[in-house]
Design a protein around this motif. Structure first.
Motif, short mmCIF file in Angstrom:
data_model
loop_
_atom_site.label_atom_id
_atom_site.label_comp_id
_atom_site.label_asym_id
_atom_site.label_seq_id
_atom_site.Cartn_x
_atom_site.Cartn_y
_atom_site.Cartn_z
N UNK A 45 48.55 17.75 18.47
CA UNK A 45 47.25 17.56 19.10
C UNK A 45 47.22 18.13 20.51
N UNK A 46 46.07 18.66 20.87
CA UNK A 46 45.88 19.17 22.22
C UNK A 46 45.75 18.02 23.21
N UNK A 60 42.08 15.69 26.40
CA UNK A 60 41.71 14.90 25.24
C UNK A 60 41.26 13.51 25.72
N UNK A 61 40.49 12.85 24.89
CA UNK A 61 40.01 11.52 25.25
C UNK A 61 41.18 10.55 25.43
N UNK A 62 42.26 10.78 24.69
CA UNK A 62 43.40 9.87 24.73
C UNK A 62 44.10 9.85 26.09
N UNK A 63 43.98 10.95 26.85
CA UNK A 63 44.72 11.03 28.11
C UNK A 63 43.82 11.18 29.33
N UNK A 64 42.53 11.33 29.11
CA UNK A 64 41.60 11.54 30.23
C UNK A 64 41.71 10.39 31.21
N UNK A 77 54.12 28.52 37.19
CA UNK A 77 54.42 27.23 36.55
C UNK A 77 53.16 26.39 36.41
N UNK A 78 53.04 25.77 35.27
CA UNK A 78 51.96 24.83 35.01
C UNK A 78 52.57 23.44 34.88
N UNK A 79 51.89 22.45 35.42
CA UNK A 79 52.39 21.09 35.43
C UNK A 79 51.48 20.16 34.63
N UNK A 80 52.07 19.15 34.08
CA UNK A 80 51.31 18.07 33.46
C UNK A 80 51.81 16.76 34.06
N UNK A 81 51.02 16.22 34.98
CA UNK A 81 51.35 14.92 35.58
C UNK A 81 50.83 13.83 34.66
N UNK A 82 51.72 12.98 34.21
CA UNK A 82 51.36 11.93 33.27
C UNK A 82 51.58 10.58 33.93
N UNK A 83 50.50 9.85 34.10
CA UNK A 83 50.55 8.54 34.75
C UNK A 83 50.16 7.44 33.77
N UNK A 84 50.53 6.22 34.11
CA UNK A 84 50.20 5.07 33.26
C UNK A 84 50.53 5.35 31.80
N UNK A 85 51.75 5.78 31.58
CA UNK A 85 52.17 6.15 30.23
C UNK A 85 52.18 4.96 29.30
N UNK A 86 51.85 5.23 28.05
CA UNK A 86 51.80 4.21 27.02
C UNK A 86 52.77 4.58 25.89
N UNK A 88 52.24 4.96 22.89
CA UNK A 88 51.60 5.94 22.00
C UNK A 88 51.62 7.36 22.56
N UNK A 89 52.06 7.53 23.79
CA UNK A 89 52.23 8.87 24.36
C UNK A 89 53.57 9.49 23.94
N UNK A 90 54.42 8.72 23.29
CA UNK A 90 55.71 9.22 22.85
C UNK A 90 55.53 10.37 21.87
N UNK A 91 56.13 11.51 22.19
CA UNK A 91 55.98 12.72 21.37
C UNK A 91 56.83 13.83 21.97
#
Length: 126
Positions: A45-46, A60-64, A77-86, A88-91
């Protein structure tokens, strides 16, 4: 074209991680970088996209509201800052490069990009 992800790992729920995608071999402004993820038994999934042609970003709505995509042209370089991880974000998270001309609000998440990295594992414990 070469894409190399890094920054994955194990984190507790509510924590943060920053993924990096080192990109080379193409003209920066002509491509978008898309982050995808794939959990075991689920389809890819994107997650987020940044279009270097116009600076637009998509989520995506899941991470907005929790994830932020950004890029540093000087570092390629492109970054993806991921906060308040859940949990269900495991992947496994992948970055991919797609022609900017093919990116739109309705198509960015479709996994048809021609160039992909090898992926990095993100695991979120509850």
């Amino acid at each position: 074209v070469q894409l190399v992800e890094s920054g994955g790992g194990l984190v507790q729920a509510g924590g943060s991680l920053r993924l990096s995608c080192a990109a080379s071999g193409f003209k920066w402004d002509d491509f978008a970088i898309i982050w995808y993820r794939q959990a075991p038994g689920k389809e890819r999934e994107g997650v987020a996209c940044i279009n270097h042609e116009n600076g637009r970003t998509y989520y995506s709505d899941a991470v907005k509201g929790r994830f932020l995509v950004s890029s540093d042209k000087a570092k390629n370089t492109v970054y993806l800052q991921m906060n308040n991880l859940k949990p269900e974000d495991t992947a496994v998270y992948y970055c991919a490069a797609e022609s900017s001309a093919l990116i739109s609000s309705s198509s960015w998440a479709v996994p048809h990009a021609p160039f992909w990295g090898q992926g990095t594992q993100v695991s979120v414990s509850s």
